[in-house]
Design a protein around this motif. Structure first.
Motif, PDB file in Angstrom:
ATOM      1  N   SER A 121       1.097  -1.316   0.427  1.00  0.00           N
ATOM      2  CA  SER A 121       0.265   0.360  -0.279  1.00  0.00           C
ATOM      3  C   SER A 121       0.858   1.452  -0.243  1.00  0.00           C
ATOM      4  O   SER A 121       0.740   2.362  -0.202  1.00  0.00           O
ATOM      5  CB  SER A 121      -0.824   0.284   0.965  1.00  0.00           C
ATOM      6  OG  SER A 121       0.337  -0.623   1.968  1.00  0.00           O
ATOM      7  N   THR A 122       2.236   1.296   0.352  1.00  0.00           N
ATOM      8  CA  THR A 122       3.648   2.456   0.998  1.00  0.00           C
ATOM      9  C   THR A 122       3.904   1.989  -1.136  1.00  0.00           C
ATOM     10  O   THR A 122       5.131   1.324  -0.358  1.00  0.00           O
ATOM     11  CB  THR A 122       3.858   2.305   2.035  1.00  0.00           C
ATOM     12  OG1 THR A 122       2.625   3.228   3.008  1.00  0.00           O
ATOM     13  CG2 THR A 122       4.414   3.920   2.009  1.00  0.00           C
ATOM     14  N   VAL A 123       4.002   2.770  -1.758  1.00  0.00           N
ATOM     15  CA  VAL A 123       5.088   2.612  -2.657  1.00  0.00           C
ATOM     16  C   VAL A 123       6.681   2.881  -2.037  1.00  0.00           C
ATOM     17  O   VAL A 123       6.739   3.824  -1.776  1.00  0.00           O
ATOM     18  CB  VAL A 123       4.937   3.815  -3.631  1.00  0.00           C
ATOM     19  CG1 VAL A 123       6.402   3.938  -5.300  1.00  0.00           C
ATOM     20  CG2 VAL A 123       3.542   3.666  -4.122  1.00  0.00           C
ATOM     21  N   ASP A 124       7.254   2.228  -2.166  1.00  0.00           N
ATOM     22  CA  ASP A 124       9.000   1.972  -1.958  1.00  0.00           C
ATOM     23  C   ASP A 124      10.000   3.345  -2.548  1.00  0.00           C
ATOM     24  O   ASP A 124      10.076   2.371  -4.138  1.00  0.00           O
ATOM     25  CB  ASP A 124       9.691   1.248  -1.075  1.00  0.00           C
ATOM     26  CG  ASP A 124      10.421   0.821  -0.851  1.00  0.00           C
ATOM     27  OD1 ASP A 124      11.341   1.927   0.334  1.00  0.00           O
ATOM     28  OD2 ASP A 124      10.962   0.517  -1.313  1.00  0.00           O
ATOM     29  N   ILE A 125      10.456   4.416  -2.715  1.00  0.00           N
ATOM     30  CA  ILE A 125      11.249   5.031  -3.337  1.00  0.00           C
ATOM     31  C   ILE A 125      12.815   4.807  -2.445  1.00  0.00           C
ATOM     32  O   ILE A 125      12.595   5.590  -1.662  1.00  0.00           O
ATOM     33  CB  ILE A 125      10.353   6.229  -3.774  1.00  0.00           C
ATOM     34  CG1 ILE A 125       9.251   5.781  -4.172  1.00  0.00           C
ATOM     35  CG2 ILE A 125      11.695   6.661  -5.276  1.00  0.00           C
ATOM     36  CD1 ILE A 125       8.888   7.158  -4.828  1.00  0.00           C
ATOM     37  N   ARG A 126      13.269   4.877  -3.468  1.00  0.00           N
ATOM     38  CA  ARG A 126      15.061   4.438  -3.112  1.00  0.00           C
ATOM     39  C   ARG A 126      15.735   5.331  -4.488  1.00  0.00           C
ATOM     40  O   ARG A 126      15.700   5.409  -5.172  1.00  0.00           O
ATOM     41  CB  ARG A 126      15.548   3.562  -2.807  1.00  0.00           C
ATOM     42  CG  ARG A 126      14.670   2.479  -2.345  1.00  0.00           C
ATOM     43  CD  ARG A 126      15.251   1.080  -1.622  1.00  0.00           C
ATOM     44  NE  ARG A 126      14.624   0.351  -0.875  1.00  0.00           N
ATOM     45  CZ  ARG A 126      14.075  -0.111   0.239  1.00  0.00           C
ATOM     46  NH1 ARG A 126      15.475  -0.752   0.868  1.00  0.00           N
ATOM     47  NH2 ARG A 126      13.312  -0.797   0.990  1.00  0.00           N
ATOM     48  N   ILE A 127      16.202   6.440  -3.493  1.00  0.00           N
ATOM     49  CA  ILE A 127      17.114   7.330  -4.680  1.00  0.00           C
ATOM     50  C   ILE A 127      18.734   7.072  -4.304  1.00  0.00           C
ATOM     51  O   ILE A 127      19.145   7.914  -3.171  1.00  0.00           O
ATOM     52  CB  ILE A 127      17.075   9.363  -4.974  1.00  0.00           C
ATOM     53  CG1 ILE A 127      14.648   9.053  -5.355  1.00  0.00           C
ATOM     54  CG2 ILE A 127      17.932   9.475  -5.497  1.00  0.00           C
ATOM     55  CD1 ILE A 127      14.852  10.033  -4.826  1.00  0.00           C
ATOM     56  N   TYR A 128      20.086   7.144  -4.771  1.00  0.00           N
ATOM     57  CA  TYR A 128      20.814   7.209  -4.652  1.00  0.00           C
ATOM     58  C   TYR A 128      20.835   8.024  -5.878  1.00  0.00           C
ATOM     59  O   TYR A 128      21.330   8.642  -6.536  1.00  0.00           O
ATOM     60  CB  TYR A 128      22.016   5.908  -4.978  1.00  0.00           C
ATOM     61  CG  TYR A 128      21.049   5.109  -3.926  1.00  0.00           C
ATOM     62  CD1 TYR A 128      22.218   4.481  -3.137  1.00  0.00           C
ATOM     63  CD2 TYR A 128      20.173   3.960  -4.456  1.00  0.00           C
ATOM     64  CE1 TYR A 128      21.804   3.114  -2.430  1.00  0.00           C
ATOM     65  CE2 TYR A 128      20.216   2.566  -3.260  1.00  0.00           C
ATOM     66  CZ  TYR A 128      20.760   2.848  -2.439  1.00  0.00           C
ATOM     67  OH  TYR A 128      20.666   0.928  -2.004  1.00  0.00           O
ATOM     68  N   ALA A 129      22.015   9.405  -4.725  1.00  0.00           N
ATOM     69  CA  ALA A 129      22.500  10.455  -6.060  1.00  0.00           C
ATOM     70  C   ALA A 129      23.515  11.041  -5.041  1.00  0.00           C
ATOM     71  O   ALA A 129      24.321  11.169  -4.044  1.00  0.00           O
ATOM     72  CB  ALA A 129      21.316  11.256  -6.131  1.00  0.00           C
ATOM     73  N   ASP A 130      24.566  12.030  -6.505  1.00  0.00           N
ATOM     74  CA  ASP A 130      25.543  12.619  -5.589  1.00  0.00           C
ATOM     75  C   ASP A 130      25.134  14.001  -5.882  1.00  0.00           C
ATOM     76  O   ASP A 130      24.387  14.044  -6.598  1.00  0.00           O
ATOM     77  CB  ASP A 130      26.414  12.257  -6.758  1.00  0.00           C
ATOM     78  CG  ASP A 130      27.865  12.703  -6.339  1.00  0.00           C
ATOM     79  OD1 ASP A 130      28.015  14.438  -6.044  1.00  0.00           O
ATOM     80  OD2 ASP A 130      29.065  12.585  -5.679  1.00  0.00           O
ATOM     81  N   TYR A 131      25.231  14.635  -4.804  1.00  0.00           N
ATOM     82  CA  TYR A 131      25.145  16.125  -4.734  1.00  0.00           C
ATOM     83  C   TYR A 131      25.736  17.061  -5.916  1.00  0.00           C
ATOM     84  O   TYR A 131      25.188  18.498  -6.482  1.00  0.00           O
ATOM     85  CB  TYR A 131      25.144  17.124  -3.714  1.00  0.00           C
ATOM     86  CG  TYR A 131      24.468  16.257  -2.371  1.00  0.00           C
ATOM     87  CD1 TYR A 131      22.935  16.482  -2.049  1.00  0.00           C
ATOM     88  CD2 TYR A 131      24.630  15.390  -1.029  1.00  0.00           C
ATOM     89  CE1 TYR A 131      22.193  16.026  -1.121  1.00  0.00           C
ATOM     90  CE2 TYR A 131      23.764  15.285  -0.053  1.00  0.00           C
ATOM     91  CZ  TYR A 131      22.919  15.480  -0.534  1.00  0.00           C
ATOM     92  OH  TYR A 131      21.591  14.540   0.827  1.00  0.00           O
ATOM     93  N   LEU A 132      26.777  16.814  -6.549  1.00  0.00           N
ATOM     94  CA  LEU A 132      27.375  17.336  -7.425  1.00  0.00           C
ATOM     95  C   LEU A 132      27.268  17.105  -9.348  1.00  0.00           C
ATOM     96  O   LEU A 132      27.246  17.657 -10.033  1.00  0.00           O
ATOM     97  CB  LEU A 132      29.183  17.209  -7.813  1.00  0.00           C
ATOM     98  CG  LEU A 132      29.677  18.702  -8.492  1.00  0.00           C
ATOM     99  CD1 LEU A 132      30.137  19.591  -8.177  1.00  0.00           C
ATOM    100  CD2 LEU A 132      31.622  18.331  -8.232  1.00  0.00           C
ATOM    101  N   CYS A 133      26.428  15.584  -8.674  1.00  0.00           N
ATOM    102  CA  CYS A 133      25.477  15.420 -10.452  1.00  0.00           C
ATOM    103  C   CYS A 133      24.851  16.009 -10.820  1.00  0.00           C
ATOM    104  O   CYS A 133      23.600  16.392 -10.045  1.00  0.00           O
ATOM    105  CB  CYS A 133      25.380  13.646  -9.890  1.00  0.00           C
ATOM    106  SG  CYS A 133      24.101  12.850 -11.086  1.00  0.00           S
TER     107      CYS A 133
END
Length: 315
Positions: A121-133
């Motif tokens: 019922s809850t969508v699972d979103i995972r974000i791997y990100a570089d702050y300079l990208c």
């Protein structure tokens, strides 16, 4: 001729012998001077060699002492645990934009993957990100605003994984590493400010290849994000307290596997997963990402829904 008067031949011989003695004396003097110069040169060379030898020994001893000192300091340096509220290497933001609290893991502990909602019922979103990208910035600026009300309502959880992959792309300032460390500092000391702080680093994102934001600006961004533990956060940023953890977590993402997904590892500075499925669509089209989220939610619902019982015929 008187017997006492020397002949011309006698005088000539005496003069010749005197001249020979003078030449011999000059030669001997020149030889002595040459020998003196050679002895002086040899003595100087010996003194220089002794100085170089003693200097080399001193430098060698100093080098050994320095190496021993580094080994001792490394051995007695206290291990620094990872940040609190990031046991999964990420920050899980859920209903009300509140962060899921976790204890700090030991420096050598393995991360504990967070568990998606088993009901679907809850969508699972995972974000791997570089702050300079730049691509990471494009995605976050496009989508965080539309995700925010969904997260507040509890329909979506977003797990942010700050990584430092572009550390060498900021004119020597290691901005990616410093920014990810700052994010870990906020997560550790004032987690409820994390969502806003994370967003602020992408809203006014520095350009790739430039020096990035200074530590002072990072501290100002934290304060502007509503963080109240400013003293602890400032000190954490100044110390680079979680830099080692950031590098280790980044290595884990690059080497894989990525938990709760079929993705083996990160292959660039951005990875977005929705219910474990990688998003590969447009980074600047909010509707495209929204459609992907709805599709993933529908797929999850279909796979977890309880089948309707087939009615049986009346006897």
């Amino acid at each position: 001729m008187s017997p006492e008067t020397p002949s011309d031949d006698s005088r000539s011989g005496d003069e010749s012998r005197s001249s020979d003695k003078s030449r011999n004396s000059s030669v001997r003097a020149a030889a002595r001077e040459k020998a003196r110069q050679l002895r002086s040169t040899q003595q100087k060379r010996e003194r220089r060699n002794r100085w170089l030898l003693s200097g080399g020994i001193v430098l060698g001893v100093l080098a050994v002492v320095a190496i021993v000192a580094v080994v001792i300091v490394s051995a007695i340096r206290p291990t620094v645990p990872g940040p609190k509220n990031m046991a999964s290497d990420g920050v899980v933001v859920g209903s009300g934009l509140k962060v899921k609290t976790t204890t700090a893991l030991a420096s050598d502990a393995k991360p504990v993957a967070s568990t998606p909602d088993p009901s679907g019922s809850t969508v699972d979103i995972r974000i791997y990100a570089d702050y300079l990208c730049k691509l990471c910035g494009d995605f976050q600026r496009t989508n965080l605003q539309q995700l925010e009300p969904l997260v507040k309502d509890g329909a979506v959880t977003v797990e942010m994984h700050p990584v430092a992959i572009y550390t060498s792309h900021s004119a020597g300032t290691k901005y990616s590493l410093r920014a990810a460390n700052a994010a870990a500092c906020v997560a550790n000391y004032d987690p409820d400010a994390f969502w806003t702080f994370n967003s602020s680093l992408f809203e006014k994102q520095p350009a790739e290849g430039g020096p990035g934001l200074s530590d002072d600006v990072l501290k100002k961004r934290a304060a502007a994000s509503g963080a109240k533990s400013i003293g602890e956060i400032d000190s954490c940023i100044d110390d680079g307290r979680f830099k080692t953890w950031v590098m280790t977590a980044s290595d884990r993402a690059l080497s894989g596997p990525i938990p709760n997904s079929d993705v083996k590892k990160m292959t660039n500075a951005l990875l977005v997963l929705v219910n474990g499925k990688p998003y590969t669509g447009s980074l600047t089209d909010a509707d495209a990402f929204k459609a992907f989220v709805l599709q993933a939610q529908g797929d999850e619902y279909s796979s977890t829904a309880t089948p309707t019982p087939t009615p049986t015929a009346a006897p």
